[in-house]
Structure formats: structure tokens, C-alpha cells
Scaffold this active site. Structure first.
Site, PDB file in Angstrom:
ATOM      1  N   CYS A   1      -8.757  -4.591  -8.012  1.00  0.00           N
ATOM      2  CA  CYS A   1      -8.565  -5.993  -8.400  1.00  0.00           C
ATOM      3  C   CYS A   1      -9.889  -6.734  -8.454  1.00  0.00           C
ATOM      4  O   CYS A   1     -10.728  -6.616  -7.557  1.00  0.00           O
ATOM      5  CB  CYS A   1      -7.614  -6.680  -7.419  1.00  0.00           C
ATOM      6  SG  CYS A   1      -5.916  -6.109  -7.555  1.00  0.00           S
TER       7      CYS A   1
ATOM      8  N   TYR B   1       3.079  -3.123  -1.803  1.00  0.00           N
ATOM      9  CA  TYR B   1       3.600  -4.003  -2.838  1.00  0.00           C
ATOM     10  C   TYR B   1       5.075  -3.675  -3.096  1.00  0.00           C
ATOM     11  O   TYR B   1       5.673  -2.855  -2.399  1.00  0.00           O
ATOM     12  CB  TYR B   1       2.714  -3.939  -4.074  1.00  0.00           C
ATOM     13  CG  TYR B   1       1.314  -4.412  -3.764  1.00  0.00           C
ATOM     14  CD1 TYR B   1       1.107  -5.692  -3.237  1.00  0.00           C
ATOM     15  CD2 TYR B   1       0.200  -3.589  -3.925  1.00  0.00           C
ATOM     16  CE1 TYR B   1      -0.169  -6.135  -2.896  1.00  0.00           C
ATOM     17  CE2 TYR B   1      -1.074  -4.023  -3.585  1.00  0.00           C
ATOM     18  CZ  TYR B   1      -1.251  -5.295  -3.070  1.00  0.00           C
ATOM     19  OH  TYR B   1      -2.506  -5.716  -2.722  1.00  0.00           O
TER      20      TYR B   1
END
Length: 366
Positions: free
Chosen positions: A25, A188
Site C-alpha cells: 500500500c 482483512y
């Protein structure tokens, strides 16, 4: 002996070498407006540099299938046409360098709506704050005491997210990607469903192994149904929550045994390669790290399930990476932080190992 620089074929796709870039990310997309979630100049430069550096396959950072699926307001997304058009510029350039463009499709679940990692250590952003929203999860259980309590997903909500992954995969193909990876790791949403630590549901999406894996398999089936038959589908998994391995931790979680069992299911549902990582779902888990510390999990999955695998985790040295491939512990290595430090790692590895790797013609003098 298989070389780190040998091509690798999955379905009809040939990847030029076994040096691949892991999703990382960047938290650099616009948080609102027409360009929300779309890759910008930073993303182009970041990914293009690694392609010029000889990386065989590049997986973009976790790319959200919906606005509420982002880890932070600054994440990439692929839920609209503006994002598709911006990605197309990147994938087109990567292909000119001989690099295969891949995308990781993700939904953050209960770990959504957080700050960038370098701002307040990625603290949760409350729904009432600017750019914040209410996270969701399989159960109304927060990640830790500092995190926002998620809303428990209804069955209709789950079905909507499954469709969101499928629609995102269609957009990914329109954007020029040749590999899709479903993000089922690092705490997640999909990982939250898989693990008994975070999934306390009593309906068909909870309880037993079959119940907890149902959502993940529905996502895989939905994506595989729209993704071209001749292109590969990856799945990233956390092979363990690192709870059972610690005798002092009495929390129940996802285990390496579960991963081997699940890999066989994924293979039967059309997944072509398992990207094997670990952790991320349970706070304060005791993780024993070191060079290549996650490679044994990939090795075991490959040996016991027959699923092709990519290994990750503190792989930094060319000789180390070559040994992983040559001894059959993994079919490819995915480099993360090492490629942040050195975009031209593949070229340096080729020189160190006495292999040929073509430089961009513009750099021929080097």
C-alpha cells in the site's frame, strides 16, 4: 535445477522470471472527488520503476472493490470507470517492459477506515470524522480496543460484496491486468471470515470450517466466472494467525493445517497459485521472524496440496531467493520492502548469480 530467472507459465500466461513484486500500500490516492481511489503519478512512477528494474510480475497494492472496502481513504479502488482508465496507463507501460501486470482485489472489513500508516500509526478514523466511515465484518468484533466496532454483515450484504469482487475483476480486465489476486490475508475481510478468532457467526457463514470458508469460495467462484479462462487467478492467504504456535496463547485461530486443507479447495475452484503470507488478524500475536520465516509455510502447502505457491517474508538476498526456487520450496518469490529499497533488485541479482537479464535499451550503457 529451476532458476530464479526461468520463465513460469500459468494457463496461457508466461511470466518472464520468478522475481515478483508483492502488493504494498502506498496510501497516495485522492480520498474524495472525481479521482477518488484512482492511481496517480506516484503510482505510475512507483510501479514503472520496478518494471524497468526487471521484475517479472507486479501486483498492485490492495485495491478496494468498493469505497467502504478501503483500508484508508487514500487507498486505490476499482469500482468506477475513472479508476479503470487511470490503471490502463500503468498496465500498458508495464507490458512494454515485459512485465506482467497483476492486481490484488481487496476488502478491508473491520480493519477499514484508518489513517495512513505514517500518520498517527494508522489510527482508526471514526465514522463521524472527515473521510471516515463505519467498517463492517463477519461479526461485531473490533480488531483491538482502539479500533472502531464493525457492523455485522447480513447475508444480503455478503452477497453484495461477492458481486463487488466479480465486478471489480471485470473492471481489472478492462484496465489491462493479466493476473487477479484475491486478498484473503492479513486480517482483512476474507481472512476475518476464515478465522474462528474473528468469525463468531452461527449461520451458514460461520462455525465449521465449511461455514467459515464459504464466503471466500463464493468470491473465488464469482471472480473465476468472469475472469478469462486463459488467465491465472491467485489467492493471498495468511497461513496462520500465529496463535496455535504459541503455547502461552489460548486464543483459537486459523492454522497451517487449515491452510493446507483450504488450498486443496481453492485448487478445485480454479485458483492457480497461492500467495502464502501469515498473520495480521489477531493483535499481539507472537510472531517469530527472520530471513525467509514464512517460506516453510509455502513449502508445506506446495508439498501437501499440489497448489503452486509464491513465498514471501524477508527474502532479500539473491542466493536466498535462488535456493527457494531451486529446491522447490516455492514456484516464485514475492519481494516487498526489498523492492522499495532497490527497484533494480532483479538486475543486481542477475549479475550476482551470473545470469542474463535484459536492461531497457535506454540503460544499455550501464
Amino acid at each position: 535445477m529451476t532458476s530464479l530467472f526461468a520463465p513460469y507459465t500459468l494457463r496461457s500466461l508466461q511470466i518472464p522470471n520468478r522475481i515478483w513484486m508483492a502488493p504494498m500500500c502506498q496510501y497516495s490516492a485522492a480520498p474524495e472527488g472525481e479521482a477518488v481511489g484512482a492511481p496517480a503519478d506516484w503510482h505510475f512512477t512507483h510501479l514503472a520503476a520496478r518494471a524497468s528494474g526487471g521484475t517479472g510480475l507486479i501486483l498492485t497494492e490492495a485495491t478496494a472493490v468498493s469505497p467502504e472496502g478501503r483500508i484508508s481513504p487514500y487507498d486505490l479502488g476499482i469500482w468506477n470507470d475513472t479508476q479503470v482508465a487511470a490503471f490502463r496507463r500503468i498496465t500498458a507501460f508495464l507490458k512494454t517492459q515485459g512485465t506482467v501486470p497483476g492486481i490484488q482485489l481487496a476488502h478491508a472489513g473491520r480493519k477499514a477506515s484508518t489513517e495512513r500508516s505514517w500518520v498517527d500509526r494508522g489510527r482508526p478514523i471514526a465514522p463521524e470524522e472527515p473521510h471516515g466511515w463505519a467498517p463492517v465484518g463477519p461479526s461485531a468484533l473490533a480488531f483491538d480496543q482502539a479500533s472502531t466496532l464493525p457492523e455485522e454483515l447480513t447475508v444480503d450484504d455478503i452477497r453484495g460484496i461477492v458481486q463487488g469482487f466479480a465486478t471489480a475483476a471485470e473492471r481489472a480486465r478492462a484496465a489491462g491486468f493479466e493476473v487477479v489476486e484475491i486478498h484473503g490475508a492479513h486480517g482483512y475481510l476474507i481472512h476475518q471470515f476464515l478465522s474462528p478468532y474473528s468469525n463468531r457467526r452461527t449461520d451458514e457463514y460461520g462455525g465449521s470450517f465449511e461455514g467459515r470458508t464459504r464466503f471466500a469460495l463464493e468470491v473465488v467462484d464469482a471472480v473465476r466466472a468472469v475472469w478469462p479462462e486463459d488467465l491465472p487467478l491467485f489467492f493471498r492467504i495468511s497461513a496462520t494467525d500465529w496463535l496455535v504456535e504459541n503455547p502461552e496463547d489460548d486464543r483459537d485461530g486459523w492454522t497451517a493445517d487449515d491452510t493446507v486443507r483450504f488450498a486443496k479447495e481453492l485448487l478445485a475452484h480454479g485458483v492457480d497459485l497461492l500467495d502464502v503470507s501469515t498473520g495480521g488478524n489477531a493483535p499481539n500475536a507472537k510472531i517469530v521472524t527472520g530471513p525467509g520465516y514464512q517460506v516453510p509455510f509455502a513449502d508445506r502447502v506446495r508439498a501437501e496440496s499440489g497448489m503452486p505457491v509464491a513465498a514471501v517474508g524477508m527474502i532479500t538476498e539473491p542466493v536466498q531467493a535462488q535456493e527457494i526456487i531451486a529446491t522447490g520450496k516455492a514456484d516464485a518469490v514475492l519481494l516487498g520492502r526489498e523492492l522499495l529499497r532497490n527497484p533494480y533488485w532483479a538486475h543486481h541479482a542477475a549479475r550476482e548469480l551470473g545470469r542474463d537479464l535484459t536492461f531497457p535499451v535506454q540503460y544499455h550503457r550501464a
